[in-house]
Design a protein around this motif. Sequence first.
Motif, mmCIF file in Angstrom:
data_model
loop_
_atom_site.group_PDB
_atom_site.id
_atom_site.type_symbol
_atom_site.label_atom_id
_atom_site.label_comp_id
_atom_site.label_asym_id
_atom_site.label_seq_id
_atom_site.Cartn_x
_atom_site.Cartn_y
_atom_site.Cartn_z
ATOM 1 N N ILE A 175 35.778 39.776 37.687
ATOM 2 C CA ILE A 175 36.070 39.768 36.255
ATOM 3 C C ILE A 175 35.633 38.422 35.690
ATOM 4 N N VAL A 176 34.735 38.474 34.718
ATOM 5 C CA VAL A 176 34.310 37.252 34.032
ATOM 6 C C VAL A 176 34.919 37.293 32.640
ATOM 7 N N ASP A 177 35.725 36.267 32.347
ATOM 8 C CA ASP A 177 36.384 36.186 31.036
ATOM 9 C C ASP A 177 36.106 34.797 30.485
ATOM 10 N N GLY A 178 35.139 34.718 29.614
ATOM 11 C CA GLY A 178 34.743 33.400 29.142
ATOM 12 C C GLY A 178 34.188 32.598 30.296
ATOM 13 N N ASP A 179 34.824 31.478 30.587
ATOM 14 C CA ASP A 179 34.345 30.635 31.686
ATOM 15 C C ASP A 179 35.088 30.938 32.980
ATOM 16 N N SER A 180 35.993 31.873 32.938
ATOM 17 C CA SER A 180 36.820 32.102 34.103
ATOM 18 C C SER A 180 36.318 33.297 34.922
ATOM 19 N N VAL A 181 36.110 33.065 36.207
ATOM 20 C CA VAL A 181 35.598 34.094 37.114
ATOM 21 C C VAL A 181 36.685 34.401 38.132
ATOM 22 N N THR A 182 37.080 35.660 38.202
ATOM 23 C CA THR A 182 38.141 36.060 39.123
ATOM 24 C C THR A 182 37.633 37.181 40.031
ATOM 25 N N VAL A 183 37.803 36.985 41.331
ATOM 26 C CA VAL A 183 37.396 37.980 42.313
ATOM 27 C C VAL A 183 38.633 38.793 42.684
ATOM 28 N N ASP A 184 38.504 40.102 42.651
ATOM 29 C CA ASP A 184 39.615 40.993 42.962
ATOM 30 C C ASP A 184 39.659 41.218 44.474
ATOM 31 N N ALA A 185 40.305 40.295 45.168
ATOM 32 C CA ALA A 185 40.377 40.403 46.639
ATOM 33 C C ALA A 185 41.821 40.325 47.086
#
Length: 98
Positions: free
Chosen positions: A88-98
């Motif tokens: 998930i990329v939200d603006g500058d924030s990248v989150t991996v669903d792990a």
Amino acid sequence: MSDLSFASLTPGKPVKIEKNGRSICVTRVQDEVFAIDDTCSHSDASLAEGDVSDFKIECWLHGAEFDLRTGEALTPPAVAPVKVYSVIVDGDSVTVDA
Ligand code: FES
């Protein structure tokens, strides 16, 4: 809680992260970000140290290529896919669903 900042990712330069006990290879291609298991399905090599071209990453150890979008092994000697994680990329924030 994000895992990485988008601005820190250079296109075509994979980054290895650790999350929930997993080693994950995170790669930016243009404005998209992909995450796959970092360990090659052929043997014990870090895919984050491999070369990226288009949507493929090549394992540095024996040259197997994987599709960053699907995890599919495209080139021998690897035959098994690697696991793919949602990103998930939200603006500058990248989150991996792990
Ligand atoms: S360890 Fe990756 S191709 Fe052999």
